[in-house]
Design an enzyme around this catalytic site. Structure first.
Site, PDB file in Angstrom:
ATOM      1  N   ASP A   1       0.798  -1.220   0.000  1.00  0.00           N
ATOM      2  CA  ASP A   1       0.000   0.000   0.000  1.00  0.00           C
ATOM      3  C   ASP A   1       0.833   1.274   0.000  1.00  0.00           C
ATOM      4  OD1 ASP A   1      -1.471   2.295   1.416  1.00  0.00           O
ATOM      5  OD2 ASP A   1      -3.111   0.866   1.189  1.00  0.00           O
TER       6      ASP A   1
ATOM      7  N   THR B   1      -4.813   2.490  -0.493  1.00  0.00           N
ATOM      8  CA  THR B   1      -4.731   1.825  -1.801  1.00  0.00           C
ATOM      9  C   THR B   1      -5.042   0.343  -1.699  1.00  0.00           C
ATOM     10  OG1 THR B   1      -2.339   1.427  -1.723  1.00  0.00           O
ATOM     11  CG2 THR B   1      -3.069   3.510  -2.663  1.00  0.00           C
ATOM     12  N   ASP B   2      -4.775  -0.289  -0.562  1.00  0.00           N
ATOM     13  CA  ASP B   2      -5.163  -1.688  -0.396  1.00  0.00           C
ATOM     14  C   ASP B   2      -6.673  -1.848  -0.539  1.00  0.00           C
ATOM     15  OD1 ASP B   2      -3.004  -3.412  -0.148  1.00  0.00           O
ATOM     16  OD2 ASP B   2      -2.730  -3.019   1.978  1.00  0.00           O
ATOM     17  N   VAL B   3      -7.431  -1.000   0.154  1.00  0.00           N
ATOM     18  CA  VAL B   3      -8.886  -1.093   0.084  1.00  0.00           C
ATOM     19  C   VAL B   3      -9.371  -0.740  -1.317  1.00  0.00           C
ATOM     20  CG1 VAL B   3     -11.045  -0.112   0.938  1.00  0.00           C
ATOM     21  CG2 VAL B   3      -9.229  -0.712   2.547  1.00  0.00           C
TER      22      VAL B   3
END
Length: 584
Positions: free
Chosen positions: A403, A431-433
């Site tokens: 991320d 950014t992961d989500v």
């Protein structure tokens, strides 16, 4: 006729314009080349089912806990300066519309779908909400103590982000810079757990030693030990030409393929579809999570003994609540993919599945002989979806795909923080989500294409391509004092969009001599008292959420947040879409 249409006025409200634009762009990409038929209607609201005056990007960030999580590392709630929640909500809207269209093409009646900025915001804090509301068995709530970013500054005043998932690489990197092993060891746990806590209280000795070395020396130490080192600049832009995802058709079927059952009337849009997920951490599990919320059956493939993340504190009911928050409701099959029997287990699962998704490291799928070609030979109608950190955008040997490095390379480390503050990644997993949501939309696009062509496909997305979706100006956003959380007598208040646009009206309403003194005046009364005054003056505003646990008991969130129960001992957001059958 267009296969989707946006409900509501032709000119959308300014508060949801970004979300609607993102949704429209993604739907155009999803439906490109497909026949125009069977319309579906979608809507994006502000507060949605949440009963507070949270109608715009920043007010929603404040009311739903995003500012709280993002600000943990720096000690106080703080706004994300770009339209992150709006982007997330736009992807959710596209997912709802695509799922509804897919269900219609599988025989369901037409569906209308609705989501909101508040529901998007709550989804982004899923794992943090779980941790905040979990009981570890002692009767006390678990808290994430400490502050601090992971960002370091070199002797030549360059801000850098480092990354490794390997404790030996971590130890070697710091040893190369002259740090004693015991001191380096004290930094490993906060560094690794920052993905779940959004704070990184590193030992001050580690920060000091980086300040004593120039950037080139830090990079050499990283290169010697496999630690990625990324310099953080002021640029807010992402690499050009990044598509959110790519789709490529599978070879034509050479034998009768697996075919899913038709959709049941009244069921969720993806009911009857099966997803096999082999993914860790956040990005891949988020994709499986939202596909499950849309009705798909999701089967996780985990190593013998289970995913190590199941032991990540806090643990309740025998499992990490941060892990469970993104993986509950999925069945589990254990398989050692380094062995022939383990790989055969995956092939057997895939032979009866509609989707296989993973976020393995580059090259792993080929090494395991579980790449798209291999699995399409087993099931030619399979949607094979892979997620990475950077795809091919940063060359054949990209940095470690996590991320925070995606934020740096995608321009978000600068764009998410306002002008006047040093650029640094948010330790909230933004950014992961978002990357997991984009991967799920790629899967939906693949399923819809398969419904038309009868062929499977290969879908690919990355954290970097997801980061590029977030709209941001060419220069970092400047915030005035009234654009930030404002202290009251008993908490923090955040002005709504109308109030922020009319600072003189705010000053008049609170009895201040002008906008410059309005903030000080707010300290004289409670948050609720000021909210009532501002609402009466046509300047709706919100309380800033400073304790996520309160979301589970706040009546205003009763329709959007599910409280802990016997099955899941932590609070979690309800599904972020509402589906209703169109009345013809």
């Amino acid at each position: 006729m267009s296969p989707y249409q946006e409900a509501g006025p032709r000119t959308p409200p300014a508060a949801t314009r970004t979300a609607r634009a993102v949704a429209g762009d993604l739907l155009d990409r999803t439906l490109d080349g497909l026949p125009d038929r069977v319309p579906t209607v979608w809507e994006v609201g502000g507060a949605g089912p949440v009963g507070v005056d949270a109608g715009d990007e920043r007010a929603v960030q404040a009311a739903c806990g995003v500012m709280h999580v993002h600000g943990r590392a720096t000690g106080a709630p703080a706004p994300l300066a770009a339209d992150y929640v709006s982007t997330v909500t736009g992807v959710l809207a596209a997912q709802g519309a695509t799922a509804a269209l897919l269900a219609r093409r599988r025989g369901r009646p037409p569906l209308r779908t609705r989501t909101s900025l508040a529901q998007g915001a709550l989804l982004t804090v899923t794992q943090y909400l779980a941790a905040a509301t979990a009981d570890d068995g002692t009767g006390t709530r678990v808290t994430d103590d400490g502050t601090g970013l992971a960002t370091l500054t070199t002797a030549d005043a360059v801000r850098v982000e480092i990354e490794t998932l390997d404790p030996e690489a971590w130890a070697g990197f710091w040893h190369r810079l002259g740090v004693p092993p015991r001191t380096a060891g004290r930094g490993w746990q906060p560094f690794q757990t920052r993905f779940g806590t959004a704070v990184c209280p590193l030992p001050p000795e580690l920060r000091a030693v980086v300040r004593a070395h120039p950037l080139e020396a830090v990079r050499r130490a990283g290169a010697e030990h496999g630690v990625s080192v990324a310099a953080i600049g002021e640029a807010t832009t992402a690499p050009p030409g990044l598509a959110p995802w790519t789709l490529a058709p599978a070879p034509p079927a050479g034998r009768p393929p697996y075919s899913p059952a038709p959709a049941d009337p009244g069921a969720l849009p993806l009911a009857g579809l099966r997803v096999v997920e082999s993914a860790r951490r956040v990005q891949g599990p988020v994709a499986g999570h939202v596909l499950r919320l849309l009705g798909a059956e999701v089967v996780r493939v985990e190593p013998p003994g289970g995913d190590p993340m199941r032991g990540l504190p806090p643990v309740a009911g025998g499992c990490s609540v941060r892990f469970s928050a993104l993986n509950h409701g999925k069945s589990v099959t254990e398989a050692d993919l380094t062995t022939r029997p383990g790989r055969e287990t995956v092939r057997e699962l895939v032979s009866r599945a509609d989707v296989f998704l993973h976020n393995w490291a580059p090259g792993k799928a080929g090494a395991l002989r579980l790449d798209a070609d291999a699995l399409h030979a087993v099931n030619p109608r399979l949607v094979y979806a892979s997620a990475s950190g950077f795809g091919t955008a940063l060359g054949p040997v990209p940095p470690i795909g996590t991320d925070y490095l995606a934020q740096v390379h995608g321009g978000l480390a600068a764009a998410l923080r306002p002008a006047g503050e040093p650029p640094a990644p948010s330790l909230m997993t933004v950014t992961d989500v978002l990357g997991g949501l984009v991967l799920a939309q790629a899967v939906l696009a693949g399923l819809l294409a398969r419904q038309e062509t009868g062929r499977g496909c290969r879908a690919a997305s990355s954290l970097l391509s997801a980061a590029a979706l977030v709209p941001r100006p060419g220069r970092r956003t400047a915030l005035s004092p009234l654009d930030r959380p404002l202290p009251t007598a008993d908490g923090l208040l955040y002005l709504g969009a109308e109030a922020r646009a009319l600072p003189r009206e705010v000053a008049r309403t609170v009895g201040a001599t002008g906008p410059a003194t309005a903030g000080e005046r707010l300290r004289a009364r409670t948050t609720d008292a000021w909210l009532a005054e501002l609402r009466a003056a046509g300047l709706p505003s919100v309380a800033v959420r400073t304790d996520l646990a309160d979301l589970a008991t706040d009546p205003a969130f009763a329709r959007a947040v599910l409280p802990p129960d016997e099955r899941l001992p932590y609070a979690r957001p309800a599904a972020p879409w509402e589906f209703t059958e169109e009345i013809r």
